[in-house]
Design a protein around this motif. Structure first.
Motif, mmCIF file in Angstrom:
data_model
loop_
_atom_site.group_PDB
_atom_site.id
_atom_site.type_symbol
_atom_site.label_atom_id
_atom_site.label_comp_id
_atom_site.label_asym_id
_atom_site.label_seq_id
_atom_site.Cartn_x
_atom_site.Cartn_y
_atom_site.Cartn_z
ATOM 1 N N TRP A 131 0.823 -1.206 0.000
ATOM 2 C CA TRP A 131 0.000 0.000 0.000
ATOM 3 C C TRP A 131 0.861 1.262 0.000
ATOM 4 N N ARG A 132 1.980 1.231 0.712
ATOM 5 C CA ARG A 132 2.880 2.383 0.753
ATOM 6 C C ARG A 132 3.394 2.707 -0.654
ATOM 7 N N ALA A 133 3.680 1.677 -1.436
ATOM 8 C CA ALA A 133 4.128 1.902 -2.809
ATOM 9 C C ALA A 133 3.006 2.492 -3.663
ATOM 10 N N LEU A 134 1.764 2.011 -3.458
ATOM 11 C CA LEU A 134 0.624 2.582 -4.175
ATOM 12 C C LEU A 134 0.416 4.046 -3.784
ATOM 13 N N GLU A 135 0.521 4.343 -2.500
ATOM 14 C CA GLU A 135 0.387 5.734 -2.046
ATOM 15 C C GLU A 135 1.437 6.624 -2.703
ATOM 16 N N GLU A 136 2.649 6.130 -2.768
ATOM 17 C CA GLU A 136 3.741 6.896 -3.380
ATOM 18 C C GLU A 136 3.457 7.169 -4.854
ATOM 19 N N ALA A 137 3.007 6.136 -5.573
ATOM 20 C CA ALA A 137 2.687 6.296 -6.989
ATOM 21 C C ALA A 137 1.502 7.237 -7.182
ATOM 22 N N HIS A 138 0.556 7.180 -6.261
ATOM 23 C CA HIS A 138 -0.596 8.083 -6.307
ATOM 24 C C HIS A 138 -0.148 9.521 -6.095
ATOM 25 N N SER A 139 0.695 9.736 -5.114
ATOM 26 C CA SER A 139 1.186 11.087 -4.833
ATOM 27 C C SER A 139 2.016 11.637 -5.985
ATOM 28 N N ALA A 140 2.687 10.727 -6.709
ATOM 29 C CA ALA A 140 3.507 11.130 -7.849
ATOM 30 C C ALA A 140 2.682 11.369 -9.108
ATOM 31 N N GLY A 141 1.382 11.096 -9.047
ATOM 32 C CA GLY A 141 0.511 11.312 -10.190
ATOM 33 C C GLY A 141 0.468 10.165 -11.171
ATOM 34 N N LYS A 142 1.062 9.032 -10.807
ATOM 35 C CA LYS A 142 1.023 7.870 -11.692
ATOM 36 C C LYS A 142 -0.340 7.179 -11.662
ATOM 37 N N LEU A 143 -1.010 7.271 -10.518
ATOM 38 C CA LEU A 143 -2.301 6.627 -10.293
ATOM 39 C C LEU A 143 -3.299 7.677 -9.821
ATOM 40 N N ARG A 144 -4.490 7.682 -10.390
ATOM 41 C CA ARG A 144 -5.503 8.653 -9.971
ATOM 42 C C ARG A 144 -6.217 8.224 -8.698
ATOM 43 N N ALA A 145 -6.318 6.926 -8.480
ATOM 44 C CA ALA A 145 -7.007 6.399 -7.305
ATOM 45 C C ALA A 145 -6.427 5.028 -6.981
ATOM 46 N N ILE A 146 -6.524 4.636 -5.704
ATOM 47 C CA ILE A 146 -5.994 3.343 -5.274
ATOM 48 C C ILE A 146 -7.007 2.652 -4.373
ATOM 49 N N GLY A 147 -6.971 1.323 -4.404
ATOM 50 C CA GLY A 147 -7.921 0.555 -3.621
ATOM 51 C C GLY A 147 -7.466 -0.881 -3.447
ATOM 52 N N VAL A 148 -8.411 -1.744 -3.140
ATOM 53 C CA VAL A 148 -8.100 -3.135 -2.826
ATOM 54 C C VAL A 148 -9.109 -4.055 -3.502
ATOM 55 N N SER A 149 -8.821 -5.346 -3.470
ATOM 56 C CA SER A 149 -9.715 -6.341 -4.043
ATOM 57 C C SER A 149 -9.680 -7.595 -3.180
ATOM 58 N N ASN A 150 -10.835 -8.223 -3.009
ATOM 59 C CA ASN A 150 -10.961 -9.449 -2.208
ATOM 60 C C ASN A 150 -10.635 -9.238 -0.731
ATOM 61 N N PHE A 151 -10.690 -8.003 -0.265
ATOM 62 C CA PHE A 151 -10.358 -7.710 1.128
ATOM 63 C C PHE A 151 -11.579 -7.916 2.021
ATOM 64 N N GLU A 152 -11.397 -8.673 3.094
ATOM 65 C CA GLU A 152 -12.422 -8.812 4.118
ATOM 66 C C GLU A 152 -12.364 -7.595 5.043
ATOM 67 N N GLN A 153 -13.300 -7.511 5.975
ATOM 68 C CA GLN A 153 -13.377 -6.334 6.831
ATOM 69 C C GLN A 153 -12.067 -6.056 7.550
ATOM 70 N N VAL A 154 -11.479 -7.072 8.124
ATOM 71 C CA VAL A 154 -10.264 -6.880 8.907
ATOM 72 C C VAL A 154 -9.104 -6.432 8.026
ATOM 73 N N ASP A 155 -9.057 -6.914 6.793
ATOM 74 C CA ASP A 155 -7.995 -6.515 5.872
ATOM 75 C C ASP A 155 -8.163 -5.054 5.460
ATOM 76 N N LEU A 156 -9.395 -4.666 5.189
ATOM 77 C CA LEU A 156 -9.683 -3.289 4.810
ATOM 78 C C LEU A 156 -9.361 -2.336 5.955
ATOM 79 N N ASP A 157 -9.765 -2.698 7.165
ATOM 80 C CA ASP A 157 -9.532 -1.823 8.312
ATOM 81 C C ASP A 157 -8.052 -1.669 8.619
ATOM 82 N N ASN A 158 -7.259 -2.700 8.335
ATOM 83 C CA ASN A 158 -5.813 -2.592 8.519
ATOM 84 C C ASN A 158 -5.235 -1.483 7.642
ATOM 85 N N ILE A 159 -5.689 -1.409 6.406
ATOM 86 C CA ILE A 159 -5.206 -0.361 5.510
ATOM 87 C C ILE A 159 -5.701 1.007 5.970
#
Length: 286
Positions: A131-159
């Motif tokens: 996620w830290r790498a996705l945040e970095e790419a997002h801040s650099a303008g490489k990605l417009r938005a970031i998210g997750v897939s197949n995440f259960e509640q506990v996995d989502l809340d961790n992020i």
């Protein structure tokens, strides 16, 4: 046309309400299908590193003749990637493979590597590294938005608990007969849009006589009924097909399901995925 209507993500980015999924479509074939999908009216194309089709998806989008800012492309970080350094490399790899400039949405494909999917280990630290790498790419303008897939509640809340940039999407298995209402409500409470992949259960519900009867009432196919069901729930469905005919019918879902029939569909149960049960997301989804 529903495929050109949009939801608004929590970060303000507009995302088309329905997308074209490209899982299990060969990279050599996907460019033509993407080009045809865009010509039909799709504006949202979903791929992943694991699909091996990013190059072809990018080729189809570039050849579509539609301006880049009118298209929305999603890809996903490989499920086995749980380190910051590898994630950085893979993100840049997706940018190069797609060749469409900025990626609109990039997701962590799974909280676990596929071989360990839903086996109990949540990889909390590894997901935070990715996620830290996705945040970095997002801040650099490489990605417009970031998210997750197949995440259960506990996995989502961790992020969410540890993120500087919050996830705006959770892409999950959701369809008539297997709709994780608690998880959907949990995502909504955190302003996370839920995308529904395999809205027709990888084809497993298409021959169901009860659904066929209900679809006939509306003068639509079972697939159209299932896609509309997801839209009625406020989900973003991602039907996948290699058939041009189905490409057209899958976005012809501008009808409404009555409240009574929605209640009936919500109570429907389906857990037989046939041959598709060999894939982790179907074999361990219940």
């Amino acid at each position: 046309m529903i495929a050109q209507e949009t939801f608004r993500l929590a970060n303000g980015v507009a995302i088309p309400k329905l997308g074209f999924g490209t899982w299990m479509i060969d990279d050599r074939e996907v460019a033509g299908l993407v080009q045809e999908a865009v010509a039909i009216g799709y504006r949202h194309i979903d791929t992943a590193q694991a699909y091996g089709s990013e190059r072809g998806v990018g080729e189809g989008l570039r050849a579509s003749g539609i301006a880049r800012d009118e298209l929305f492309v999603t890809t996903k970080l490989a499920a086995g990637c749980k380190s910051y350094s590898e994630a950085r490399t893979l993100i840049d790899g997706s940018l190069a493979a797609l060749g469409v400039g900025q990626i609109d949405l990039m997701l962590i494909h799974s909280p676990q590597p596929w071989a360990e999917f839903r086996n109990g280990e949540h990889y909390f630290e590894g997901n935070l590294e990715a996620w830290r790498a996705l945040e970095e790419a997002h801040s650099a303008g490489k990605l417009r938005a970031i998210g997750v897939s197949n995440f259960e509640q506990v996995d989502l809340d961790n992020i969410i608990a540890n993120a500087a940039v919050k996830p705006v999407v959770n892409q999950i298995l959701a369809h008539v007969g297997n709709t994780p209402f608690d998880l959907i409500d949990h995502c909504r409470s955190r302003d996370v849009l839920v995308e529904a992949y395999s809205p027709v259960a990888h084809g497993a519900v298409l021959k169901n006589p009860e659904l066929a009867g209900l679809a006939a009432k509306y003068g639509v196919s079972v697939a159209q009924l299932c896609i509309r069901y997801c839209l009625e729930l406020g989900l973003l469905p991602l039907p996948k097909t290699a058939s041009p005919e189905h490409l057209r019918s899958d976005i012809a879902v501008d009808f409404e399901i009555t409240a009574e029939d929605m209640t009936r569909l919500k109570g429907f149960d389906h857990d037989d995925y046939g041959e598709a049960a060999k894939f982790p997301v179907f074999g361990k989804s219940r």
